[in-house]
Design a protein around this motif. Structure first.
Motif, PDB file in Angstrom:
ATOM      1  N   GLN A 168     -24.892 -15.190   4.198  1.00  0.00           N
ATOM      2  CA  GLN A 168     -24.170 -14.250   2.783  1.00  0.00           C
ATOM      3  C   GLN A 168     -23.041 -14.691   1.834  1.00  0.00           C
ATOM      4  N   PRO A 169     -23.631 -14.994   0.486  1.00  0.00           N
ATOM      5  CA  PRO A 169     -22.599 -14.795  -0.072  1.00  0.00           C
ATOM      6  C   PRO A 169     -21.832 -13.604  -0.149  1.00  0.00           C
ATOM      7  N   PHE A 170     -19.878 -13.965  -0.446  1.00  0.00           N
ATOM      8  CA  PHE A 170     -18.994 -13.317   0.058  1.00  0.00           C
ATOM      9  C   PHE A 170     -18.158 -13.984  -1.366  1.00  0.00           C
ATOM     10  N   HIS A 171     -17.961 -12.469  -2.880  1.00  0.00           N
ATOM     11  CA  HIS A 171     -17.392 -12.962  -3.594  1.00  0.00           C
ATOM     12  C   HIS A 171     -15.567 -12.110  -2.870  1.00  0.00           C
ATOM     13  N   SER A 172     -14.503 -13.199  -2.753  1.00  0.00           N
ATOM     14  CA  SER A 172     -13.208 -12.808  -2.871  1.00  0.00           C
ATOM     15  C   SER A 172     -12.103 -13.166  -3.694  1.00  0.00           C
ATOM     16  N   LYS A 173     -11.305 -12.171  -3.545  1.00  0.00           N
ATOM     17  CA  LYS A 173     -10.657 -11.768  -4.178  1.00  0.00           C
ATOM     18  C   LYS A 173      -9.163 -12.675  -4.053  1.00  0.00           C
ATOM     19  N   ALA A 174      -9.106 -12.143  -3.079  1.00  0.00           N
ATOM     20  CA  ALA A 174      -7.845 -13.405  -2.812  1.00  0.00           C
ATOM     21  C   ALA A 174      -7.989 -14.631  -2.888  1.00  0.00           C
ATOM     22  N   LEU A 175      -8.852 -14.962  -3.652  1.00  0.00           N
ATOM     23  CA  LEU A 175      -9.272 -17.125  -3.368  1.00  0.00           C
ATOM     24  C   LEU A 175      -9.647 -17.081  -5.445  1.00  0.00           C
ATOM     25  N   GLU A 176      -9.330 -16.219  -5.545  1.00  0.00           N
ATOM     26  CA  GLU A 176      -9.608 -15.637  -7.161  1.00  0.00           C
ATOM     27  C   GLU A 176      -7.909 -16.664  -7.256  1.00  0.00           C
ATOM     28  N   ASN A 177      -8.046 -17.051  -9.309  1.00  0.00           N
ATOM     29  CA  ASN A 177      -6.875 -18.168  -9.772  1.00  0.00           C
ATOM     30  C   ASN A 177      -5.897 -18.948  -8.488  1.00  0.00           C
ATOM     31  N   SER A 178      -6.590 -19.518  -7.683  1.00  0.00           N
ATOM     32  CA  SER A 178      -5.540 -20.618  -6.896  1.00  0.00           C
ATOM     33  C   SER A 178      -5.278 -22.116  -8.074  1.00  0.00           C
ATOM     34  N   LEU A 179      -4.963 -22.399  -7.976  1.00  0.00           N
ATOM     35  CA  LEU A 179      -4.250 -23.470  -8.901  1.00  0.00           C
ATOM     36  C   LEU A 179      -5.284 -23.973  -8.695  1.00  0.00           C
ATOM     37  N   ILE A 180      -6.063 -24.895  -8.220  1.00  0.00           N
ATOM     38  CA  ILE A 180      -6.759 -25.993  -7.550  1.00  0.00           C
ATOM     39  C   ILE A 180      -8.448 -25.357  -8.248  1.00  0.00           C
ATOM     40  N   GLY A 181      -8.702 -24.104  -8.368  1.00  0.00           N
ATOM     41  CA  GLY A 181      -9.886 -23.818  -8.449  1.00  0.00           C
ATOM     42  C   GLY A 181     -10.869 -23.275  -7.343  1.00  0.00           C
ATOM     43  N   THR A 182     -10.093 -23.431  -5.913  1.00  0.00           N
ATOM     44  CA  THR A 182     -11.310 -22.911  -5.032  1.00  0.00           C
ATOM     45  C   THR A 182     -11.926 -22.124  -5.483  1.00  0.00           C
ATOM     46  N   GLN A 183     -12.938 -21.700  -4.877  1.00  0.00           N
ATOM     47  CA  GLN A 183     -14.750 -21.415  -4.977  1.00  0.00           C
ATOM     48  C   GLN A 183     -14.146 -19.613  -5.240  1.00  0.00           C
ATOM     49  N   SER A 184     -14.134 -18.885  -5.217  1.00  0.00           N
ATOM     50  CA  SER A 184     -14.165 -17.383  -4.905  1.00  0.00           C
ATOM     51  C   SER A 184     -15.071 -17.088  -4.452  1.00  0.00           C
ATOM     52  N   THR A 185     -16.563 -16.980  -4.458  1.00  0.00           N
ATOM     53  CA  THR A 185     -17.866 -16.836  -3.891  1.00  0.00           C
ATOM     54  C   THR A 185     -17.642 -18.153  -2.871  1.00  0.00           C
ATOM     55  N   ARG A 186     -18.024 -17.596  -1.653  1.00  0.00           N
ATOM     56  CA  ARG A 186     -18.295 -19.009  -0.766  1.00  0.00           C
ATOM     57  C   ARG A 186     -19.582 -17.936   0.190  1.00  0.00           C
ATOM     58  N   ASP A 187     -20.544 -18.485   1.174  1.00  0.00           N
ATOM     59  CA  ASP A 187     -21.053 -18.588   2.049  1.00  0.00           C
ATOM     60  C   ASP A 187     -20.524 -18.180   3.285  1.00  0.00           C
ATOM     61  N   ILE A 188     -21.197 -17.327   4.353  1.00  0.00           N
ATOM     62  CA  ILE A 188     -20.401 -16.728   4.995  1.00  0.00           C
ATOM     63  C   ILE A 188     -21.980 -16.674   5.970  1.00  0.00           C
ATOM     64  N   HIS A 189     -22.005 -17.331   6.933  1.00  0.00           N
ATOM     65  CA  HIS A 189     -23.352 -17.342   8.308  1.00  0.00           C
ATOM     66  C   HIS A 189     -22.952 -16.378   9.229  1.00  0.00           C
ATOM     67  N   ILE A 190     -23.630 -15.392   9.477  1.00  0.00           N
ATOM     68  CA  ILE A 190     -23.480 -14.679  10.125  1.00  0.00           C
ATOM     69  C   ILE A 190     -24.577 -14.250  11.923  1.00  0.00           C
ATOM     70  N   TYR A 191     -24.054 -14.394  12.866  1.00  0.00           N
ATOM     71  CA  TYR A 191     -25.020 -14.793  14.090  1.00  0.00           C
ATOM     72  C   TYR A 191     -25.847 -12.828  14.316  1.00  0.00           C
ATOM     73  N   LEU A 192     -27.018 -12.758  14.065  1.00  0.00           N
ATOM     74  CA  LEU A 192     -26.898 -11.145  15.126  1.00  0.00           C
ATOM     75  C   LEU A 192     -27.952 -11.528  16.655  1.00  0.00           C
ATOM     76  N   PRO A 193     -27.798 -11.014  16.795  1.00  0.00           N
ATOM     77  CA  PRO A 193     -28.639 -11.529  18.956  1.00  0.00           C
ATOM     78  C   PRO A 193     -30.238 -11.128  18.715  1.00  0.00           C
ATOM     79  N   GLU A 194     -30.360 -11.300  19.662  1.00  0.00           N
ATOM     80  CA  GLU A 194     -31.854 -10.597  20.152  1.00  0.00           C
ATOM     81  C   GLU A 194     -31.992  -9.344  19.780  1.00  0.00           C
TER      82      GLU A 194
END
Length: 350
Positions: free
Chosen positions: A23-49
């Motif tokens: 799941q791509p996830f856009h983070s407001k918390a990671l916007e506007n960092s000094l070094i340009g950290t990517q603010s949209t990041r992948d989250i991997h979620i394991y769903l059980p059987e």
């Protein structure tokens, strides 16, 4: 008609199996960092059987990646859980896998102007989003957090400071300083300090700070961080650590404590505060279970010595933490320990 029925059966069968949702996830918390950290990041979620077919709610494990460890490690987790199932142990939990990478390779999962607000990303954004989107048991006793190396450090800090959210924590080879640890770490590398000082000087007078950082960090990307020699990887680590723990409004990358000894507590805090936190009975009493694993010959000697110093203090203060000191280095047996120790730990407690 037969083809349609066959396809429906295949679809139903596939939904019965465990799955990894990416799941791509856009983070407001990671916007506007000094070094340009990517603010949209992948989250991997394991769903059980059986997740898609049931109305059950499931406990949740948050797993934090190491320094420079990409999100693709979720493939290992899926294999580990399949192995447990084949051996008759079906682990019914949701696992949320996050990474803390930045252009400097590691955020240490704390809020900072340099990397972005990673603590807010995890606690204020991802955690409530997971609870709203998936059928979780949204309470501390059914929520755990774990990680390896930088991820272990982050997991310990998150649990100690948010016991109302995480009841269980497991850290494998976490970055940790005792009183002598910082002096044995990469933070004392003369080559790294020299490069750090030159970079900060150039950045302070730059007309285009982003161009300066892009050029400076180019050798830290991908395999280049290791292919350009030890001094290069030490420099990346020092800058990342400084940006996470030693910065202020005027000096986002901080001032090295060899230049200004008054800054030493800031530099020590990043790894050193974990010993203070986890040797304090009132802190650990708020958590249901704590386990820390470390190799007795960790490549980063301050990690072995830091965890052993914590073990001694915790035992002296009668703090209920389980320690497992195994024979090996930093990455030795990492995947095996995650599979055979970490996952059963949470399966028994969540």
């Amino acid at each position: 008609m037969k083809n349609i029925i066959f396809l429906l059966l295949v679809l139903a069968s596939s939904q019965l199996h465990a799955q990894i949702v990416k799941q791509p996830f856009h983070s407001k918390a990671l916007e506007n960092s000094l070094i340009g950290t990517q603010s949209t990041r992948d989250i991997h979620i394991y769903l059980p059987e059986g997740y898609q077919q049931s109305n059950k709610r499931y406990p949740v494990l948050y797993l934090l990646g190491a320094y420079s460890w990409p999100i693709k490690y979720s493939q290992h987790i899926e294999t580990m859980l399949d192995n447990h199932k084949k051996n008759g142990r079906n682990m019914e939990m949701i696992i949320v896998m996050l990474e803390g990478n930045t252009p400097l390779r590691g955020s240490f999962y704390v809020n900072s102007a340099v990397h972005g607000n990673f603590s807010d990303y995890v606690i204020k954004e991802v955690l409530p989003w997971i609870d709203s989107k998936y059928r979780t048991k949204a309470s501390a006793k059914h929520r755990g957090i774990a990680g390896f190396s930088m991820g272990g450090t982050g997991a310990l800090r998150f649990a100690a400071k948010n016991p109302h959210l995480f009841g269980h924590v497991y850290a494998l080879s976490p970055g940790m300083f005792d009183e002598k640890g910082m002096a044995k770490s990469y933070l004392t590398s003369k080559d790294a300090i020299k490069r750090y000082q030159a970079f900060k000087k150039e950045l302070a007078t730059a007309k285009d700070p982003q161009a300066v950082m892009k050029a400076e960090f180019a050798s830290f990307q991908g395999r280049e961080i290791w292919n350009n020699g030890q001094a290069n990887s030490y420099s990346a680590y020092l800058m990342a650590y400084a940006g996470a723990f030693a910065g202020n409004a005027e000096q986002p990358f901080g001032v090295h404590y060899s230049i200004d000894p008054a800054q030493k507590p800031l530099w020590y805090r990043g790894f050193g505060e974990l010993i203070d936190l986890y040797s304090t009975p009132s802190v650990v009493a708020q958590l249901s279970s704590v386990r820390i694993d470390v190799g007795d010959k960790d490549d980063y000697i301050w990690i072995s010595e830091g965890v052993l110093a914590l073990k001694q203090k915790a035992q002296a203060n009668k703090v209920p933490i389980t320690f497992d000191v195994f024979s090996g280095g930093h990455s030795d047996q990492a995947l095996a320990r995650l599979e055979h120790h970490m996952l059963p730990f949470f399966n028994e407690r969540l």
